[in-house]
Design an enzyme around this catalytic site. Sequence first.
Site, PDB file in Angstrom:
ATOM      1  N   HIS A 105       0.841  -1.315  -0.048  1.00 22.33           N
ATOM      2  CA  HIS A 105      -0.001   0.056  -0.156  1.00 22.33           C
ATOM      3  C   HIS A 105       0.950   1.237   0.028  1.00 22.33           C
ATOM      4  O   HIS A 105       0.477   2.070  -0.908  1.00 22.33           O
ATOM      5  CB  HIS A 105      -0.903  -0.093   1.429  1.00 22.33           C
ATOM      6  CG  HIS A 105      -1.823   0.967   1.350  1.00 22.33           C
ATOM      7  ND1 HIS A 105      -2.812   1.382   0.916  1.00 22.33           N
ATOM      8  CD2 HIS A 105      -1.459   2.346   2.157  1.00 22.33           C
ATOM      9  CE1 HIS A 105      -3.506   2.459   1.264  1.00 22.33           C
ATOM     10  NE2 HIS A 105      -2.512   3.078   1.885  1.00 22.33           N
ATOM     11  N   GLU A 106       1.777   1.240   0.928  1.00 24.75           N
ATOM     12  CA  GLU A 106       2.631   2.406   0.914  1.00 24.75           C
ATOM     13  C   GLU A 106       3.507   2.523  -0.397  1.00 24.75           C
ATOM     14  O   GLU A 106       3.805   3.711  -0.844  1.00 24.75           O
ATOM     15  CB  GLU A 106       3.689   2.395   2.207  1.00 24.75           C
ATOM     16  CG  GLU A 106       3.085   2.337   3.462  1.00 24.75           C
ATOM     17  CD  GLU A 106       1.964   3.413   3.568  1.00 24.75           C
ATOM     18  OE1 GLU A 106       2.190   4.543   3.061  1.00 24.75           O
ATOM     19  OE2 GLU A 106       0.864   3.130   4.351  1.00 24.75           O
ATOM     20  N   HIS A 109       1.573   4.423  -2.920  1.00 23.04           N
ATOM     21  CA  HIS A 109       1.688   5.739  -2.776  1.00 23.04           C
ATOM     22  C   HIS A 109       3.026   6.048  -3.408  1.00 23.04           C
ATOM     23  O   HIS A 109       2.943   7.402  -4.263  1.00 23.04           O
ATOM     24  CB  HIS A 109       1.644   6.136  -1.242  1.00 23.04           C
ATOM     25  CG  HIS A 109       0.538   6.285  -0.615  1.00 23.04           C
ATOM     26  ND1 HIS A 109      -0.800   6.861  -1.184  1.00 23.04           N
ATOM     27  CD2 HIS A 109       0.010   5.726   0.778  1.00 23.04           C
ATOM     28  CE1 HIS A 109      -1.525   6.741  -0.311  1.00 23.04           C
ATOM     29  NE2 HIS A 109      -1.256   6.011   0.510  1.00 23.04           N
TER      30      HIS A 109
END
Length: 236
Positions: A105-106, A109
Amino acid sequence: MPFGYYGYYFDPTYILVLIGALICMFASIGVNSAMRKYQNVRNCSGITGADAAMRILRYQGITDVRVECLNQGQGDHYDPRSRAVRLSYENYHSASVTAVAVAAHECGHAAQHHEEYAMLKIRSAFAPVANIGSSLGFPIIILGVILGWSQILIEIGIWAFALGVIFQLITLPVEFDASRRALQTVSGYGILTEEEKKGGKKVLTAAAWTYVAATAAALLQLLRLVLLFGGRRRDD
């Protein structure tokens, strides 16, 4: 209805605050439950969160982003200024499904930043204004009340608070897109099996609902401010 009423009787707008608090509480329970459950499920590849993050970044050709380990208790995030994916101590070292899902998920980004994803750029540009508005909203409203129900100050305070709410609304598509990217990469790069991906999806979905809950609570708080102060004039 005069403001004094709220000082002596039940303020019905507190129901909005209660609803917001309950929404956030249930979302927090959900994400904690999902995180704990899949923290105890080791992925078949034995890949840690750090390994997964470095692999995803490498496969996507993102070479200017570091993967760093935070101290225990610090939360996972991507820092666009330092170009670093920062993972909690637990997720950095763990080979659990939760650790890999969060790391992916990071990295989502980081990929957004690398590709100059429009909503991320809008959120980044809006963040300083939103932070100021969130900090000054309530103080300005209180000042307006103290200075004889100055409607101009009160309305400025409400609008300032609204900036923070708008920022949270902008954040939602950014977070959902990062989770979408995460699920694509963990399966597309063979980091998680299809069965493990289902667990990762549950973790990321639960986490996403915490953002939805926080936004809903902020909207309810904004509605309460409008009901309490919007258009109100001091009684002579």
